[in-house]
Design an enzyme around this catalytic site. Structure first.
Site, PDB file in Angstrom:
ATOM      1  N   ALA A  23       0.837  -1.203   0.000  1.00  0.00           N
ATOM      2  CA  ALA A  23       0.000   0.000   0.000  1.00  0.00           C
ATOM      3  C   ALA A  23       0.870   1.252   0.000  1.00  0.00           C
ATOM      4  CB  ALA A  23      -0.934  -0.005   1.212  1.00  0.00           C
ATOM      5  N   GLY A  60       0.570 -10.194   3.705  1.00  0.00           N
ATOM      6  CA  GLY A  60       1.697 -11.034   4.091  1.00  0.00           C
ATOM      7  C   GLY A  60       1.515 -11.741   5.410  1.00  0.00           C
ATOM      8  N   GLU A  61       0.726 -11.158   6.287  1.00  0.00           N
ATOM      9  CA  GLU A  61       0.670 -11.694   7.641  1.00  0.00           C
ATOM     10  C   GLU A  61      -0.640 -12.394   7.975  1.00  0.00           C
ATOM     11  OE1 GLU A  61       2.944  -8.893  10.503  1.00  0.00           O
ATOM     12  OE2 GLU A  61       1.996  -7.601   9.043  1.00  0.00           O
TER      13      GLU A  61
HETATM   14 MO1  MOS Z   1       5.689  -8.064  10.191  1.00  0.00          MO
HETATM   15  S1  MOS Z   1       5.793  -8.846  12.119  1.00  0.00           S
HETATM   16  O1  MOS Z   1       5.022  -6.554  10.575  1.00  0.00           O
HETATM   17  O2  MOS Z   1       7.249  -8.053   9.506  1.00  0.00           O
END
Ligand code: MOS
Length: 741
Positions: free
Chosen positions: A517, A707-708
């Site tokens: 983003a 990603g998380e």
């Molecule tokens: Mo992630 S823990 O914000 O790289």
């Protein structure tokens, strides 16, 4: 935009061939003449002072260049904090504000007490074993019970206090027709990326060059400048390739120690942390103890959601596992009582580890929802769908884009949820008990201020974008090259994306699932500046004459009117007429106003089928499906790798991962990959991922972070499937076989 969109295409990672061919230089692989190699010695008490420190034998060992301790380390200022109390500073890295190696004080068991520099790594490693220290120990807090008994404190991140109260949740719980009220525990976890933390450091006069394994390069440059009392522009941090980041590849003591030792020795230093050093000095996820209580009407609607508890941190850093986030925004309820409090232990400074807070918090919340579904006799998916909120349930903001129900329905269909037997322990295959479970994944959207980009367009129609961003294997550079090419109307091959160098524009944290983003917003801003300049130099002879930057788009190697696409001129023609070889612009991304105005949430419906051995308690995960709602997907291949990687970490959290402390002295026991169990190929089944691919109208390029997110729901999906298989509800992670026998 061109007719065939590059957005979403499963283009292979640009950095892939370099890595496969061994051409990618990681932080410990920069060759520099005169290199010396560093190894660390660690304290063996958790709190107190170093009484004596004998380095004579180490200094006399073969190949030793010098030994640095607090007695001869150069003066250094404290580490600025990224998320500390008092003065949250976006520009600092790491999770600890201690000055490094400036006195005899010991703050945790495993704190570096000496750095040995030698001509080879092996010589340094050997000499580090010859450091002799004695200590005057003080009582240390090494258990959660002691920490809680000493009193807990309010927790916050970026000024957002982890406490929410709406209505009288306890009263609503007591009055509810059906309720559950349970406590979950999650353990410490240490970062164990494939690439251990490493740094190669060289001083050139007052200039400090750091080749680092790093996901916050600009923050690191800023912090190192503060620590060494030099100008930020005198510090140059590069990090072109990173072998796994996950929140841990920030500024820690080792870069500071390497730079200090390099200064002292007048030589370049490579500090390539051993697995032991990673496990002793790099912060990870700290443990949590979470109460979740949900009260519901007989129809299943939540009357009360209580999610409270404690996480551990140090007195110095407060990157706490703020676990209530998922409960703040994911379900409607009549009343809420949410609070995460901090307890303090004498441990290594903790940090962020993929989906900090969200991962342990989602585990507890989503297991509790499953427990409530059992109590209600309801299907857990129907219970979740029934309790979807219309808007953010605790702050009232509208959702920007929220398609959880679609994700649940699509996932349930594809997974074959209808075939599940809801009775626990009812499905048996020989000595294996078979179960299915589900859980939601949750992650909030973040875009950190500070994004900026430099964009260069050449007469040949090539574009180069430069941003101090990071590529730690996620596919960021590839996906964002697609964005640049698409927006400029160029071919993918005509675009290059330059990153991993702190001297480039922008302050872009490679974390919080926010790089895409942040970079997208920066690229859009730079493109606007570029277009403005192109229209200026195009002049009256251009078919674009009279149009503004907002009235054109990049198309077919040039600019075209949005209203009348036949009004088009190529970049080459514009530049040629103006006698220019290239145009270079630099622009800053606008502030992240979307985060203020909207509740921006990613979610995913996670499904798991597994078997538990009735004799040994062994768990085998057979298949996992994630049905994700994470905005627009820029690259199907790199996105699905991110989703799958998160699932694998979620499986590890559910079944294996735990950093074990000796509670008598706070020393980490399992400091190698032989004892730090993470999933290997045999532990990982087929992982299927699908997504809604609905662009968020409020975010740059319509993206959410991705990603998380999958780590958050994969863990409770496994725990819930284990319950379905066995009828056993294990409420402390990891769910090892001893807990199932
Ligand atoms: Mo992630 S823990 O914000 O790289």
């Amino acid at each position: 935009m061109t007719d065939i969109s590059l957005i979403g295409q499963p283009i292979s990672r640009l950095d892939g061939p370099l890595k496969v061919e061994g051409q990618a230089s990681f932080a410990a692989e920069f060759p520099i003449d005169g290199m010396s190699y560093a190894a660390l010695a660690f304290s063996t008490i958790a709190k107190g002072r170093i009484a004596t420190l004998d380095v004579g034998e180490a200094e006399a060992a073969p190949g030793v260049v010098l030994v640095m301790t607090h007695q001869n380390a150069p003066p250094m200022g404290p580490m600025p904090m990224m998320l500390g109390p008092g003065e949250p500073d976006w520009r600092a890295g790491g999770g600890d504000n201690l000055a490094v190696m400036q006195d005899d004080q010991v703050h945790w068991n495993g704190q570096p007490i000496a750095v040995v520099l030698a001509e080879t790594q092996e010589q340094a490693n050997y000499a580090s074993t010859l450091i002799r220290a004695s200590y005057e120990a003080q009582p240390a807090v090494t258990t959660l019970d002691e920490a809680k008994a000493n009193g807990t404190a309010e927790s916050s991140v970026f000024g957002h206090v982890h406490k929410v109260a709406v209505g009288d949740a306890e009263a609503a719980l007591a009055a509810a027709a059906v309720s559950i009220d349970v406590t979950y525990r999650t353990p410490f976890q240490t970062h164990n990326a494939i690439e251990p933390h490493a740094t190669t450091v060289v001083w050139d006069g007052d200039e400090l060059v750091v080749h680092d394994a790093n996901q916050v390069i600009t923050h690191t440059a800023y912090s190192l400048a503060k620590i060494f009392g030099i100008e930020e522009r005198s510090v140059h941090v590069t990090s072109p390739f990173v072998g796994g980041a996950f929140g841990g590849k920030a500024l820690w003591q080792h870069q500071v120690l390497a730079a200090a030792a390099a200064k002292l020795a007048g030589r370049p230093v490579r500090m390539n942390l051993s697995r032991e050093a990673v496990n002793r000095t790099i912060g990870g996820r700290t443990l949590t103890e979470q109460r979740v209580a949900i009260g519901a009407g007989a129809d299943g609607r939540f009357d009360a959601l209580i999610h409270t508890g404690t996480t551990v941190t140090t007195q110095r850093g407060q990157l706490a596992e703020g676990f209530i986030g998922p409960s703040e925004r994911s379900y409607a309820a009549g009343a809420f009582d949410l609070e995460c409090r901090l307890a303090f232990q004498d441990i290594a400074p903790n940090s962020q580890l993929r989906a900090p807070g969200n991962a342990p918090g989602t585990y507890a919340l989503e297991c509790a929802v499953d427990e409530l579904a059992v109590a209600l006799g309801m299907d857990p998916i129907e219970l979740r769908i029934l309790n979807q909120p219309e808007r953010n349930p605790t702050d009232g903001r509208p959702f920007s884009s929220h398609h959880a129900v679609e994700a649940w329905r699509a996932g349930a269909e594809r997974f074959g949820w209808a075939k599940r037997n809801a009775t626990p322990g009812a499905v048996r295959d020989g000595e294996w008990l078979v179960g299915m479970g589900c859980a939601a994944s949750h992650l909030g959207y973040v875009r950190v201020p500070g994004g900026a980009a430099r964009m260069t367009l050449t007469r040949e129609g090539r574009a180069r974008v430069e941003i101090a961003a990071h590529e730690f294997g996620a596919g960021t550079a590839t996906a964002l090259s697609q964005v640049v090419a698409e927006r400029l109307g160029l071919a993918f091959e005509q675009v290059s994306f330059v990153y991993g160098d702190s001297t480039l524009p922008g302050l872009v944290m490679g974390g919080g699932s926010q790089q895409t983003a942040s970079i997208s917003a920066s690229v859009i801003a730079a493109q606007h500046a570029l277009t403005t300049e192109l229209l200026q130099i195009a002049g009256d002879a251009s078919p674009l004459a009279g149009l503004t930057a907002d009235e054109v788009e990049g198309r077919d190697g040039g600019l075209a009117s949005l209203d009348a696409p036949e009004r088009h001129e190529s970049y080459a023609a514009i530049l040629a007429r103006a006698g220019r070889d290239e145009i270079v612009v630099e622009a800053a991304a606008p502030p992240p106003q979307e985060m203020m105005d909207w509740s921006i949430q990613s979610m995913g419906a996670m499904f798991c089928e597994l078997r538990v051995n009735a004799v040994t308690g062994e768990v085998r995960v057979d298949r996992v499906l994630g049905s994700m709602d994470c905005g627009r997907i820029l690259n199907a291949r790199t996105a699905s790798s991110q989703f799958r990687g998160g699932v694998i970490m979620g499986l590890g959290a559910a079944l294996m991962e735990e950093t074990q402390f000796d509670e008598r002295n706070g020393r980490v026991l399992n400091v190698s990959l032989a004892e730090q169990h993470v999933p290997v190929h045999m532990d990982v089944p087929e992982i299927d991922v699908i997504w809604t691919d609905i662009p968020d109208p409020q975010t740059p390029m319509g993206v959410h972070g991705l990603g998380e997110i999958t780590i958050t729901g994969a863990t409770p999906a496994v725990a819930n499937a284990i319950f379905n298989a066995t009828g056993k509800r294990v409420r402390d992670l990891p769910i090892t076989l001893d807990k199932l026998m």
